[in-house]
Design an enzyme around this catalytic site. Structure first.
Site, short mmCIF file in Angstrom:
data_model
loop_
_atom_site.label_atom_id
_atom_site.label_comp_id
_atom_site.label_asym_id
_atom_site.label_seq_id
_atom_site.Cartn_x
_atom_site.Cartn_y
_atom_site.Cartn_z
N ARG A 1 -2.93 -1.75 0.10
CA ARG A 1 -2.18 -2.45 -1.04
C ARG A 1 -1.48 -1.77 -1.82
NH1 ARG A 1 -5.25 -6.17 -3.54
NH2 ARG A 1 -3.46 -7.46 -3.72
N LYS B 1 -16.67 -0.47 -2.92
CA LYS B 1 -15.72 -0.92 -1.85
C LYS B 1 -16.01 -0.53 -0.46
CE LYS B 1 -10.82 -1.68 -1.08
NZ LYS B 1 -9.51 -1.99 -1.50
N ARG C 1 -13.37 -6.67 -17.57
CA ARG C 1 -12.83 -6.20 -18.89
C ARG C 1 -13.98 -5.47 -19.58
NH1 ARG C 1 -11.71 -10.27 -23.00
NH2 ARG C 1 -11.83 -11.82 -21.45
C1 BTN Z 1 -6.46 -2.39 0.82
O1 BTN Z 1 -5.89 -1.55 0.09
O2 BTN Z 1 -7.77 -2.44 0.14
C2 BTN Z 1 -6.09 -2.79 2.12
C3 BTN Z 1 -6.68 -1.69 3.36
C4 BTN Z 1 -6.17 -2.04 4.72
C5 BTN Z 1 -6.39 -0.88 5.46
C6 BTN Z 1 -6.19 -1.30 6.87
S1 BTN Z 1 -6.53 -0.17 8.08
C7 BTN Z 1 -5.89 -0.92 9.22
C8 BTN Z 1 -4.44 -1.44 9.05
N1 BTN Z 1 -3.46 -0.48 9.09
C9 BTN Z 1 -3.25 0.24 7.89
O3 BTN Z 1 -2.12 1.04 7.69
N2 BTN Z 1 -3.69 -0.77 6.95
C10 BTN Z 1 -4.71 -1.58 7.35
#
Ligand code: BTN
Length: 333
Positions: free
Chosen positions: A129, A194, A328
């Site tokens: 993201r 994570k 925070r």
């Molecule tokens: C995040 O930022 O937490 C979301 C990560 C999402 C990764 C997955 S891997 C499969 C699919 N292909 C990508 O390029 N991204 C998502």
């Protein structure tokens, strides 16, 4: 990872890995003989696999060895374990991004079935993201994208990513006995670190039906040396589970769990998932800050029936549609 890989190379690499998969040392000359190529060519393929994030060692005068045994993804095994009536799961050895692959097919007008999936062993341009890179080394994690036509239109996309988070959490809890937490809107955590993330991307119209691609990245056994490339504390599912995790079994189970959740969401909306999300909310009742959308601070009160984050600011509850939540820091007295 700017690695250009030709189809023949992919085949050779896959064969090469079949000889190394059990974690034993295998000599370069044996590999060369079996694959019908020179030892120098073997060394080049090993370099390429290392560049793709695979933990593989060259041991002087002995050969090559993987840091840990791997079970490669196997299309036939995945297919055998699919539930009846599920759409196809396509397996790609190395791809740019499984999300990009599905989006490209949609743009090209290729017909896709509801619930169709692409998985890959490695991504060379994995996306997270907010334009982040998703570290996607070879053979160690899960890179999974699913196609879904969203009949409720674009406004349902937010609830949808939360529903997927709940479906993944419930599956992992049930199969592996782990305790999973969710961070609004798209992150999956174990013990404050994570484990994975969800990236929902839209294709098509914005009002009536629109097509979505739901990408899931799940760390199964992320090589330790790559964790330094990631800006936050991360974990791998295998660290919390004793028995070896078989991705070939997990992939069809995830497809089924997601399709069931999406079907229920289509019929009932997000309301039925609100409690399940809030029970796992990482920041429930904690002081948080929101960035990226409206910049705000308050107490996190979970999500509402539409999937918005509820933030209590000076005793007033506000619904937050977008942004990044972080804890925070406690003010020093
Ligand atoms: C995040 O930022 O937490 C979301 C990560 C999402 C990764 C997955 S891997 C499969 C699919 N292909 C990508 O390029 N991204 C998502």
């Amino acid at each position: 990872m700017a690695v250009k890989i030709l189809p023949h190379t992919l085949m050779v690499q896959r064969q090469l890995l079949q000889y190394l998969a059990d974690g034993q040392v295998v000599s370069g000359s044996y590999l060369a003989e079996q694959l019908g190529i020179s030892r120098a060519a073997i060394a080049k393929h090993i370099d390429l696999l290392q560049a793709l994030g695979l933990d593989i060692y060259a041991i002087r005068a002995k050969g090559y060895q993987l840091a840990q045994p791997i079970t490669l993804l196997d299309a036939a095994q995945i297919r055998r374990q699919q539930a009846p009536a599920m759409a196809e799961i396509w397996l790609q050895h190395i791809t740019d991004s499984t999300n990009t692959q599905l989006l490209k097919r949609l743009q090209d007008g290729q017909p896709l079935s509801k619930g169709q999936v692409i998985v890959a062993e490695a991504q060379t341009a994995g996306r997270g993201r907010r334009g982040n890179t998703w570290v996607s080394p070879y053979g160690s994690n899960l890179y999974f994208s699913l196609y879904w036509p969203l009949s409720q239109g674009i406004q349902a996309a937010m609830g949808l990513s939360l529903v997927i988070g709940v479906a993944v959490a419930e599956l992992l809890e049930h199969q592996f006995g782990v305790e999973v937490a969710l961070k609004w809107p798209n992150d999956i955590y174990i013990q404050g670190q994570k484990l994975g993330g969800i990236l929902v991307e839209l294709a098509g119209q914005s009002h009536a039906q629109c097509d979505v691609v739901i990408g899931l990245g799940l760390n199964i056994a992320l090589p330790e040396r790559l964790t330094t490339d990631i800006q936050q504390a991360v974990t791998s599912l295998q660290h919390h589970v004793e028995a070896p995790i078989d991705r070939n079994q997990l992939i069809p189970a995830l497809q089924l769990a997601m399709v069931q959740a999406l079907t229920a969401f289509e019929l009932q909306g997000f309301r039925g998932y609100m409690t399940a999300f809030n029970q796992r909310d990482m920041y429930r009742d904690q002081a948080v800050s929101i960035k990226g959308g409206q910049a705000l601070s308050g107490i996190c009160r979970g999500v509402d029936a539409t999937g918005c984050l509820v933030l209590e600011v000076d005793g007033q509850r506000q619904s937050i549609f977008a942004g990044e939540v972080s804890l925070r820091p406690k003010e020093s007295s």
